[in-house]
Design a protein around this motif. Structure first.
Motif, short mmCIF file in Angstrom:
data_model
loop_
_atom_site.label_atom_id
_atom_site.label_comp_id
_atom_site.label_asym_id
_atom_site.label_seq_id
_atom_site.Cartn_x
_atom_site.Cartn_y
_atom_site.Cartn_z
N SER A 151 -4.42 6.74 -8.37
CA SER A 151 -3.44 5.65 -8.30
C SER A 151 -2.58 5.62 -9.55
O SER A 151 -1.36 5.42 -9.47
N ARG A 152 -3.20 5.79 -10.71
CA ARG A 152 -2.46 5.78 -11.96
C ARG A 152 -1.42 6.91 -11.98
O ARG A 152 -0.29 6.72 -12.42
N MET A 153 -1.82 8.09 -11.50
CA MET A 153 -0.90 9.23 -11.47
C MET A 153 0.28 8.95 -10.54
O MET A 153 1.43 9.20 -10.88
N LYS A 154 0.00 8.41 -9.34
CA LYS A 154 1.06 8.14 -8.37
C LYS A 154 2.04 7.09 -8.90
O LYS A 154 3.25 7.20 -8.70
N ARG A 155 1.52 6.07 -9.57
CA ARG A 155 2.41 5.05 -10.15
C ARG A 155 3.26 5.64 -11.27
O ARG A 155 4.45 5.36 -11.38
N ALA A 156 2.64 6.47 -12.10
CA ALA A 156 3.36 7.09 -13.21
C ALA A 156 4.50 7.98 -12.70
O ALA A 156 5.56 8.07 -13.33
N GLN A 157 4.28 8.64 -11.57
CA GLN A 157 5.30 9.51 -11.00
C GLN A 157 6.35 8.74 -10.21
O GLN A 157 7.35 9.32 -9.78
N GLY A 158 6.11 7.44 -10.00
CA GLY A 158 7.05 6.64 -9.23
C GLY A 158 7.03 6.94 -7.75
O GLY A 158 7.99 6.63 -7.03
N LYS A 159 5.94 7.53 -7.26
CA LYS A 159 5.86 7.93 -5.85
C LYS A 159 5.27 6.83 -4.96
O LYS A 159 5.33 6.93 -3.74
N TRP A 160 4.67 5.81 -5.58
CA TRP A 160 4.09 4.72 -4.80
C TRP A 160 4.81 3.42 -5.10
O TRP A 160 4.99 3.07 -6.27
N THR A 161 5.19 2.70 -4.05
CA THR A 161 5.62 1.32 -4.23
C THR A 161 4.36 0.46 -4.33
O THR A 161 3.24 0.93 -4.11
N GLU A 162 4.55 -0.80 -4.63
CA GLU A 162 3.40 -1.71 -4.71
C GLU A 162 2.68 -1.77 -3.37
O GLU A 162 1.44 -1.77 -3.32
N LYS A 163 3.45 -1.82 -2.28
CA LYS A 163 2.83 -1.88 -0.96
C LYS A 163 2.07 -0.60 -0.64
O LYS A 163 0.98 -0.64 -0.09
N THR A 164 2.66 0.54 -0.98
CA THR A 164 1.99 1.81 -0.73
C THR A 164 0.67 1.87 -1.48
O THR A 164 -0.36 2.29 -0.93
N GLN A 165 0.68 1.44 -2.73
CA GLN A 165 -0.55 1.43 -3.51
C GLN A 165 -1.60 0.53 -2.86
O GLN A 165 -2.77 0.91 -2.73
N ASP A 166 -1.20 -0.67 -2.44
CA ASP A 166 -2.14 -1.58 -1.80
C ASP A 166 -2.70 -0.98 -0.51
O ASP A 166 -3.90 -1.11 -0.23
N ASP A 167 -1.83 -0.33 0.27
CA ASP A 167 -2.27 0.26 1.54
C ASP A 167 -3.29 1.38 1.31
O ASP A 167 -4.33 1.44 1.99
#
Length: 491
Positions: A151-167
């Motif tokens: 999750s940390r990697m995906k957020r750092a890359q900007g590939k996940w929105t907040e909703k995507t992360q929650d899902d």
């Protein structure tokens, strides 16, 4: 209403339970913090409760010993031999029952105190045994730790929105509820098969229904509620597979294969999205708003014609900026991209140039765009606000209500996406080559000729393809021009 956890338990955002105990005020000067906080490495309350009880007894005994060691006339140098750096490891079998618990500390007699506490619980019928050796410490991180890294990697890359992360994290929490929070290297085919079998017995939207709150996975399965769709099962498995695929390239996790790869179920009986029939289009464009020529807002007027005559997705239409309306080689077009704030596309193929259908121009789309520009607006639908899932949230809810009010059945088969299916199906039925359709709707061209020889920016060649679809007069005649309609509630 939130379920109160047993004493000394706290659930983190990832769903993993932690042991927590406050350090007594008279002893806090011996510690670096005001409380002891340790991961129990499981999301299961029942299993975490056993470990929390053992830890609570052990720490309370440790606090008592610390007081004795620091009493007057005692040698305070003894404190140097007391270390409360306690760790806890719990391994689970496929039934979410701890097979063993290991409590380890460097204090002189704390291991005995902890073992005594665990053995007391075992004598009371818990069946847990203490294993003081470090040999059984897992060689790879727990699944929950891998999730946190991913999750940390995906957020750092900007590939996940907040909703995507929650899902995604909701899927991973459910995975751990089913199989336990194991070291990722210990998750094999047997574990994944158990996960897949259980997943197919669980109801849809399980976390949104109060009837399942506080129940274990076994208790929910026993209710025998209608199971989630095969498509949902596969989406869950695909997201679990993605974390193994990512971890494969990292030596930290110690895995050599992805046990979830290819573990999908058949969707042959699952309902699929379908195009609207002409009769259904007549119904949709005969609603009270069209008869009265008054609409609640601008998107309630424009979205259905736009979806039908561009083949664009709802999210793509709702996020359009006025600068996305461009002229290319003398052809008025809509450019679908992710260049502006809040915009995103499904994949690279979704970035495209769509010539504007003459029927939309006749309705007044370009005049509407010009009016918005004159008013200093930036977006096509300024009334739609950005949510964690983009700009389409309110519009999606509106269409569901509108469709239901019109009597269109099919919760999963007849949706806004059906306008896109209608457009694509009509072009293919009219013998338009698949690669030509793909460039307009954002699909990957399957033919090598489409990938190599199609001029991706030549709007003049795409315009005739868009115009190939002509909406039947029996419903299009019911759509009023933009200048003749009113918006908002009548005064």
């Amino acid at each position: 209403m939130a379920i109160k956890l047993p004493s000394h338990l706290h659930r983190s955002r990832s769903g993993v339970l932690h042991f927590r105990i406050a350090i007594p005020p008279d002893l806090r000067h011996h510690f670096a913090s005001r409380e002891i906080y340790r991961s129990l490495r499981t999301p299961n309350v029942r299993d975490a409760g056993y470990a929390a009880q053992a830890l609570a007894v052990a720490f309370k005994r440790g606090f008592a010993r610390l007081r004795q060691e620091t009493m007057p006339n005692k040698n305070n140098d003894a404190l140097a031999d007391i270390d409360f750096g306690l760790t806890l490891e719990i391994n689970f079998d496929e039934f979410l029952r701890p097979q063993s618990a290991k409590l380890q500390t460097d204090a002189n007699d704390s291991p005995e105190a902890i073992r005594a506490a665990v053995e007391a619980l075992a004598a009371a019928g818990t069946g847990r045994q203490a294993i003081p050796s470090r040999a059984s410490i897992p060689a790879s991180p727990l699944f929950s730790e891998t999730v946190a890294d991913y999750s940390r990697m995906k957020r750092a890359q900007g590939k996940w929105t907040e909703k995507t992360q929650d899902d995604y994290e909701a899927v991973y929490r459910l995975f751990m509820r089913i199989v336990g929070d194991k070291p990722i290297a210990e998750i094999d085919d047997t574990v994944i098969v158990h996960y897949l079998e259980t997943l197919q017995k669980l109801p849809a939207n399980m976390n949104k229904s109060p009837m399942y709150v506080g129940k274990t996975i076994e208790e929910i399965v026993a209710l025998a509620a209608p199971p989630m769709a095969a498509r949902s099962v596969n989406k869950n498995v695909e997201r679990v597979s993605s974390i193994f695929k990512w971890a494969l390239s990292k030596t930290k996790y110690g895995i050599t294969r992805n046990p979830a790869a290819g573990m999908s179920v058949s969707e042959s009986s699952a309902p699929k999205r379908q195009p609207f029939s002409v009769a259904e289009l007549v119904t949709l464009f005969s609603g009270s708003e069209f008869k009265a020529q008054r609409f609640e807002n601008h998107y309630a007027y424009w979205l259905m014609p736009l979806g039908l005559l561009t083949g664009a997705r709802l999210g793509e239409l709702c996020q359009l900026y006025l600068k996305d309306f461009v002229e290319h080689n003398g052809v008025q077009c809509i450019e679908i991209s992710d260049e502006e704030e809040g915009q995103r596309v499904k994949n690279q193929n979704a970035k495209r140039l769509v010539p504007i259908h003459e029927k939309l121009i006749e309705l007044g789309l370009l005049r509407y765009v010009a009016a918005l520009r004159g008013a200093g607006q930036e977006r096509l639908f300024p009334e739609l606000s950005h949510r964690r899932d983009g700009f389409a949230h309110a519009a999606s809810n509106w269409f569901q209500r509108y469709k239901k009010r019109c009597g269109i059945e099919g919760k999963h088969t007849k949706v806004f996406h059906s306008f896109r299916h209608t457009f694509i199906s009509a072009l293919l039925d009219d013998d338009v080559p698949e690669h030509a359709v793909a460039q307009i709707v954002g699909h990957e061209a399957q033919l090598i000729t489409g990938k190599v020889y199609w001029n991706a920016r030549d709007a003049a060649k795409r315009k005739p393809t868009v115009e190939k679809y002509q909406p039947p007069a029996e419903f299009w005649a019911r759509v009023p021009r933009f200048e003749t309609v009113a918006f908002g509630d009548p005064a």
